[in-house]
Scaffold this active site. Structure first.
Site, PDB file in Angstrom:
ATOM      1  N   GLY A  13       0.779  -1.223   0.000  1.00 27.26           N
ATOM      2  CA  GLY A  13       0.000   0.000   0.000  1.00 27.26           C
ATOM      3  C   GLY A  13       0.815   1.280   0.000  1.00 27.26           C
ATOM      4  N   ARG A  92      -6.503  -7.973  -8.162  1.00 32.12           N
ATOM      5  CA  ARG A  92      -7.602  -8.787  -8.690  1.00 32.12           C
ATOM      6  C   ARG A  92      -8.108  -8.136  -9.971  1.00 32.12           C
ATOM      7  NH1 ARG A  92      -7.068 -13.398  -7.049  1.00 32.12           N
ATOM      8  NH2 ARG A  92      -9.194 -13.929  -7.649  1.00 32.12           N
ATOM      9  N   HIS A 110      -0.177   1.472 -13.012  1.00 35.85           N
ATOM     10  CA  HIS A 110       0.427   0.258 -13.567  1.00 35.85           C
ATOM     11  C   HIS A 110       1.922   0.510 -13.772  1.00 35.85           C
ATOM     12  CE1 HIS A 110       0.522  -3.540 -15.663  1.00 35.85           C
ATOM     13  NE2 HIS A 110       1.283  -2.963 -16.583  1.00 35.85           N
TER      14      HIS A 110
HETATM   15  C1  GAR Z   1       2.964  -0.954  -7.610  1.00 43.41           C
HETATM   16  O1  GAR Z   1       4.189  -1.022  -8.275  1.00 43.41           O
HETATM   17  C2  GAR Z   1       1.827  -0.890  -8.614  1.00 43.41           C
HETATM   18  O2  GAR Z   1       2.124  -0.138  -9.751  1.00 43.41           O
HETATM   19  C3  GAR Z   1       1.663  -2.351  -8.940  1.00 43.41           C
HETATM   20  O3  GAR Z   1       1.812  -3.015  -7.728  1.00 43.41           O
HETATM   21  C4  GAR Z   1       2.674  -2.259  -6.870  1.00 43.41           C
HETATM   22  C5  GAR Z   1       1.945  -2.029  -5.562  1.00 43.41           C
HETATM   23  O4  GAR Z   1       2.797  -1.419  -4.617  1.00 43.41           O
HETATM   24  N1  GAR Z   1       0.393  -2.594  -9.541  1.00 43.41           N
HETATM   25  C6  GAR Z   1       0.175  -3.547 -10.434  1.00 43.41           C
HETATM   26  O5  GAR Z   1       1.024  -4.312 -10.810  1.00 43.41           O
HETATM   27  C7  GAR Z   1      -1.251  -3.623 -10.926  1.00 43.41           C
HETATM   28  N2  GAR Z   1      -1.361  -4.582 -11.979  1.00 43.41           N
HETATM   29  P1  GAR Z   1       2.164  -0.722  -3.327  1.00 43.41           P
HETATM   30  O6  GAR Z   1       1.215  -1.734  -2.699  1.00 43.41           O
HETATM   31  O7  GAR Z   1       3.363  -0.478  -2.458  1.00 43.41           O
HETATM   32  O8  GAR Z   1       1.477   0.522  -3.776  1.00 43.41           O
END
Ligand code: GAR
Length: 196
Positions: A13, A92, A110
């Site tokens: 998060g 999800r 993304h």
């Molecule tokens: C981030 O790098 C986000 O861009 C990616 O997951 C990570 C979450 O980090 N999202 C995806 O890959 C969506 N398909 P966080 O929980 O520390 O924000």
């Protein structure tokens, strides 16, 4: 009236924290609830400690029934009267029905320069392709995965010898700049893409 924002997380998060912290300063939106499909998401603990409302709907008991999982989320969200949803590391895939309901009101971040590398393992794929730059994108969510109109992007260089983790860390720093900046503009009605 401030726009009421729900933030969806599955893990640490850190993007949620960046969004919440920015909304703590003079801002056209406010965070009202943090949602997770993962009962163990560290982001949920942080949100609770920050005094935010939280909703946890574990996807596991729903199996492949994504619509039922989303119906449970929709029911839990109803009292929060949201204007916008920010997906922030929410892992999800959402059904077309849910996405269509939130059309133009749901943003995602993304970790790639979309339209390159939709889906997972974006950093490893950029390295395998021999790319010299990579980055992150905030976009509106449409039923096709990682495909909606781009609201902002940041490019980062790829250095010789980078591992996927090195690259992920370099991109994540920029995600924390980009997502708050885009949300701030979008909540104020500005949809022009922001290229940082
Ligand atoms: C981030 O790098 C986000 O861009 C990616 O997951 C990570 C979450 O980090 N999202 C995806 O890959 C969506 N398909 P966080 O929980 O520390 O924000």
């Amino acid at each position: 009236m401030k726009k009421r924002v729900g933030i969806f997380v599955s893990g640490g998060g850190s993007n949620m924290r960046a969004l919440v912290e920015d909304m703590g300063r003079d801002h056209p939106a406010e965070p009202v609830v943090v949602v997770s499909n993962n009962p163990h998401a560290r982001g949920i603990t942080w949100a609770q400690d920050a005094g935010l409302a939280t909703v946890v709907v574990d996807h596991y008991p729903f199996g492949r029934d994504r619509a039922a999982f989303e119906a449970a989320i929709t029911e839990a969200l109803a009292p929060h009267d949201l204007d916008l949803i920010c997906l922030a590391g929410f892992m999800r895939v959402l059904t077309a029905g849910f996405v269509t309901h939130w059309r133009d009101r749901m943003l995602n971040i993304h970790p790639s320069l979309l339209p390159k590398y939709r889906g997972l393992h974006t950093h490893a794929r950029a390295l395998e392709a021999g790319d010299t730059e990579h980055g992150c994108t905030v976009h509106l969510v449409t039923p096709e995965l990682d495909d909606g109109p781009v609201l902002g992007q940041v490019r980062v260089p790829i250095h010789a010898g980078d591992t996927p983790d090195d690259l992920a860390a370099r991109v994540l720093v920029q995600e924390h700049r980009l997502y708050p900046a885009v949300l701030r503009r979008y909540a104020a009605g500005d949809r022009a893409p922001l290229m940082l």
